[in-house]
Motif scaffolding. Structure first.
Motif, PDB file in Angstrom:
ATOM      1  N   THR A  67      -5.987   0.394 -15.404  1.00  0.00           N
ATOM      2  CA  THR A  67      -6.032   0.774 -14.054  1.00  0.00           C
ATOM      3  C   THR A  67      -4.672   1.561 -13.472  1.00  0.00           C
ATOM      4  O   THR A  67      -3.551   1.245 -14.178  1.00  0.00           O
ATOM      5  N   ALA A  68      -4.462   2.388 -12.924  1.00  0.00           N
ATOM      6  CA  ALA A  68      -3.237   3.092 -12.469  1.00  0.00           C
ATOM      7  C   ALA A  68      -3.175   3.274 -10.765  1.00  0.00           C
ATOM      8  O   ALA A  68      -4.232   3.338 -10.143  1.00  0.00           O
ATOM      9  N   VAL A  69      -1.852   3.183 -10.263  1.00  0.00           N
ATOM     10  CA  VAL A  69      -1.573   2.885  -9.052  1.00  0.00           C
ATOM     11  C   VAL A  69      -0.987   4.206  -8.713  1.00  0.00           C
ATOM     12  O   VAL A  69       0.188   4.502  -9.374  1.00  0.00           O
ATOM     13  N   LYS A  86       3.780   1.416  -3.030  1.00  0.00           N
ATOM     14  CA  LYS A  86       2.993   1.310  -4.651  1.00  0.00           C
ATOM     15  C   LYS A  86       3.460  -0.006  -5.070  1.00  0.00           C
ATOM     16  O   LYS A  86       2.921  -0.812  -5.890  1.00  0.00           O
ATOM     17  N   GLY A  87       4.751  -0.324  -4.995  1.00  0.00           N
ATOM     18  CA  GLY A  87       5.296  -1.531  -5.726  1.00  0.00           C
ATOM     19  C   GLY A  87       4.541  -2.820  -5.055  1.00  0.00           C
ATOM     20  O   GLY A  87       4.447  -3.595  -5.875  1.00  0.00           O
ATOM     21  N   LYS A  88       4.277  -2.734  -3.985  1.00  0.00           N
ATOM     22  CA  LYS A  88       3.474  -3.975  -3.398  1.00  0.00           C
ATOM     23  C   LYS A  88       2.293  -4.182  -3.864  1.00  0.00           C
ATOM     24  O   LYS A  88       1.778  -5.356  -4.283  1.00  0.00           O
ATOM     25  N   LEU A  89       1.684  -3.020  -4.148  1.00  0.00           N
ATOM     26  CA  LEU A  89       0.105  -3.164  -4.543  1.00  0.00           C
ATOM     27  C   LEU A  89       0.142  -3.591  -6.403  1.00  0.00           C
ATOM     28  O   LEU A  89      -0.646  -4.510  -6.597  1.00  0.00           O
ATOM     29  N   ILE A  90       1.013  -3.124  -6.838  1.00  0.00           N
ATOM     30  CA  ILE A  90       1.497  -3.439  -8.202  1.00  0.00           C
ATOM     31  C   ILE A  90       1.622  -4.907  -8.525  1.00  0.00           C
ATOM     32  O   ILE A  90       1.068  -5.564  -9.242  1.00  0.00           O
ATOM     33  N   ASP A  91       2.711  -5.504  -7.641  1.00  0.00           N
ATOM     34  CA  ASP A  91       2.919  -6.945  -7.815  1.00  0.00           C
ATOM     35  C   ASP A  91       1.538  -7.698  -7.444  1.00  0.00           C
ATOM     36  O   ASP A  91       1.340  -8.597  -8.211  1.00  0.00           O
ATOM     37  N   LEU A  92       0.915  -7.309  -6.538  1.00  0.00           N
ATOM     38  CA  LEU A  92      -0.287  -8.021  -5.997  1.00  0.00           C
ATOM     39  C   LEU A  92      -1.367  -8.037  -7.051  1.00  0.00           C
ATOM     40  O   LEU A  92      -2.031  -8.927  -7.750  1.00  0.00           O
ATOM     41  N   LEU A  93      -1.708  -6.838  -7.775  1.00  0.00           N
ATOM     42  CA  LEU A  93      -2.495  -6.445  -8.956  1.00  0.00           C
ATOM     43  C   LEU A  93      -1.978  -7.293 -10.320  1.00  0.00           C
ATOM     44  O   LEU A  93      -2.943  -7.666 -11.117  1.00  0.00           O
ATOM     45  N   GLU A 135       1.876   1.602 -13.273  1.00  0.00           N
ATOM     46  CA  GLU A 135       2.553   1.830 -12.077  1.00  0.00           C
ATOM     47  C   GLU A 135       3.254   3.605 -11.794  1.00  0.00           C
ATOM     48  O   GLU A 135       4.138   3.682 -12.586  1.00  0.00           O
ATOM     49  N   GLY A 136       2.682   4.174 -11.184  1.00  0.00           N
ATOM     50  CA  GLY A 136       3.105   5.529 -10.688  1.00  0.00           C
ATOM     51  C   GLY A 136       4.204   5.324 -10.067  1.00  0.00           C
ATOM     52  O   GLY A 136       4.627   4.554  -9.376  1.00  0.00           O
ATOM     53  N   ALA A 137       5.098   6.380 -10.209  1.00  0.00           N
ATOM     54  CA  ALA A 137       6.519   6.384  -9.451  1.00  0.00           C
ATOM     55  C   ALA A 137       6.582   7.899  -8.753  1.00  0.00           C
ATOM     56  O   ALA A 137       5.695   8.729  -9.296  1.00  0.00           O
ATOM     57  N   GLN A 138       7.352   7.811  -7.956  1.00  0.00           N
ATOM     58  CA  GLN A 138       7.314   9.116  -7.046  1.00  0.00           C
ATOM     59  C   GLN A 138       5.670   9.498  -6.462  1.00  0.00           C
ATOM     60  O   GLN A 138       5.051   8.174  -6.391  1.00  0.00           O
ATOM     61  N   THR A 166       3.849  13.464 -11.686  1.00  0.00           N
ATOM     62  CA  THR A 166       3.824  12.267 -11.109  1.00  0.00           C
ATOM     63  C   THR A 166       2.416  11.858 -10.725  1.00  0.00           C
ATOM     64  O   THR A 166       2.049  10.812 -10.191  1.00  0.00           O
ATOM     65  N   THR A 167       1.608  12.822 -11.313  1.00  0.00           N
ATOM     66  CA  THR A 167       0.212  12.418 -11.112  1.00  0.00           C
ATOM     67  C   THR A 167      -0.528  11.456 -12.099  1.00  0.00           C
ATOM     68  O   THR A 167       0.239  11.171 -12.933  1.00  0.00           O
ATOM     69  N   ILE A 168      -1.722  11.200 -12.039  1.00  0.00           N
ATOM     70  CA  ILE A 168      -2.261  10.380 -13.120  1.00  0.00           C
ATOM     71  C   ILE A 168      -2.061  10.986 -14.573  1.00  0.00           C
ATOM     72  O   ILE A 168      -1.879  10.373 -15.667  1.00  0.00           O
TER      73      ILE A 168
END
Ligand code: GDP
Ligand code: IMO
Ligand code: MG
Length: 411
Positions: free
Chosen positions: A12-14, A24-31, A224-227, A246-248
């Protein structure tokens, strides 16, 4: 275990859909709780991913935001440019928080080392551009120059950590002086490398082999995507972009993961919009409204502390990001920041270089901490449903505060 827990072998990617800092960070931490591996693919310490857990704030720059989950293996992929002192700082901060990340940290031997001189070049180039009013407003973290070296095939990769690179550095000294007027401080660079090698040498490995072993073993991988998409070197608002993909597609490339194993890509967008640095921003607002959004949303760069430019959501940007990344669903973040707005404009299309705005009636009541969609005020529900309808993509996660629990998850 979240209601949308991934099955064995899921990748899975964010990915951010705007100009970064979407949350993005918050969702990554949750998932991350439900994943075995959390990986960063591209970029460097230009990223600043903030999470708030139990009232305590953590900012991640190079490490992925899943580090607080002590079961997860952490990977820094080949597409990254790594400033080692920043990484050591992050590791030390985590240690202060009672987490020793080193035993479960794996760094790609193909990732590039970002040196102090890259940061200095970044500064020199920005100064030069500012003379003609074309400065990008980079984070001055040396990102562009590190990727310049990589593309010019003169970069130094993580595989050299622990080796003597004084000769490679010596070769750079002349260039740095003549092209940028920079005197190379080789002693400082070597000292930093030495310090990093003492801690990280065993972390450096072929992460391609590792990731593929994990995939074969059915491990669940979270990227975890950045930018973000509009900062992409190819598809963003060039030249006011960063220097990585910065895309998938860039994330898969940065990790060496083949597209066929990819599962869901989750797009993250704020319920409004922000941008740091220069470049087009059609729905930007000024004055009191901008101030209000900035203060309520805490819109100051987590890396540079620069005030972020603020404005409204722009649906065509979300559509474009969704086209490029193939988002399975949205995480619309920071809905609570709009709680005090009387009117909430949303850009619905672009005509003659201007955004056409549709106005939504504000709900004028607190949504902070709400975790069920049907508990949201009707007007907030309407806004979310409008985003889903206009982009053709369901909104599965809705952020209602900074805290890990302050999220609506819709199945
Ligand atoms: P990232 O770079 O995409 O990870 O985002 P940043 O961490 O740079 O910026 C997002 C900021 O918004 C951080 O300070 C988060 O704590 C905060 N944030 C994330 N989601 C929400 C939300 O739903 N509501 C509020 N109020 N803040 C949020
Ligand atoms: P996260 O991962 C917001 C922006 C900079 C500048 C442009 C180029 O936290 O969302 P660079 O230093 O990369 O050469 O700067 O890109 N930028 C970001 N803006 N969030 C980020 O990361 C960013 N990373 C780079 O502000 O406009
Ligand atoms: Mg950020």
């Amino acid at each position: 275990m979240s209601p949308l827990a991934p099955s064995s072998g899921s990748v899975t990617a964010v990915i951010g859909a705007q100009w970064g800092d979407e949350g993005k960070g918050k969702l990554i931490d949750l998932l991350a709780e439900d994943y075995d591996v959390v990986a960063r693919a591209c970029g460097g310490a230009n990223a600043g991913h903030t999470i708030v857990v139990g009232g305590k704030k953590h900012v991640f720059r190079l490490l992925p935001s899943g580090c607080l989950h002590t079961h997860a293996e952490i990977i820094l992929g080949a597409g990254m440019v790594i400033h080692l002192p920043t990484l050591l700082e992050e590791i030390a901060l985590l240690r202060d928080a009672g987490i020793d990340i080193v035993p479960r940290l794996r760094i790609s031997c193909e990732a590039h080392i970002l040196f102090e001189f890259h940061k200095e070049i970044d500064g020199v180039l920005e100064e030069r551009r500012s003379k003609t009013g074309t400065d990008i407003g980079t984070t001055r973290r040396g990102i562009g120059p590190a990727y310049m070296d990589k593309a010019a095939r003169m970069g130094i990769r993580m595989e050299r950590l622990g080796h003597d690179i004084s000769e490679e550095l010596r070769k750079r000294a002349h260039d740095l002086q003549t092209c940028y007027g920079i005197t190379l401080n080789a002693k400082r660079e070597l000292k930093q490398l030495h310090e990093a090698a003492a801690i990280l040498k065993d972390c450096v490995t072929d992460t391609i082999d590792l990731l593929h072993e994990h995939m074969q073993a059915g491990k669940r991988i979270l990227i975890e995507g950045a930018q973000a998409t509009l900062l992409d070197i190819d598809h963003g608002t060039y030249p006011y972009v960063t220097s990585s993909s910065t895309t998938i597609a860039g994330a898969l490339q940065g990790l060496g993961i083949p597209p066929k194993v990819l599962g869901d890509v989750i797009g993250v967008a704020k319920a409004y919009c922000t941008r740091v640095g220069a470049g087009d921003f059609l729905t930007e607002v000024q004055g009191e409204t901008a101030e209000r959004l900035r203060e309520r949303g805490g819109e100051y760069g987590s890396v540079t502390k620069r005030p972020r430019r603020c404005g409204w959501l722009h649906i065509p940007d979300l559509r474009r990001s969704a086209m490029i990344n193939g988002f399975a669903c949205w995480n619309i973040t920071k809905l609570d920041v709009l709680d005090t707005e009387t009117v909430i404009p949303v850009g619905t299309e672009e005509k003659n270089g201007k955004a056409v705005m549709k106005e939504f009636v504000g709900w004028k009541t607190a949504t902070v901490g709400i975790t069920a969609f049907d508990q949201l005020p009707k007007q907030a529900q309407e806004l979310i449903l409008f985003i889903a309808k206009e982009t053709g993509i369901p909104v599965r996660y809705i952020g209602t505060g900074q805290g890990r629990e302050e999220m609506i998850v819709r199945s």
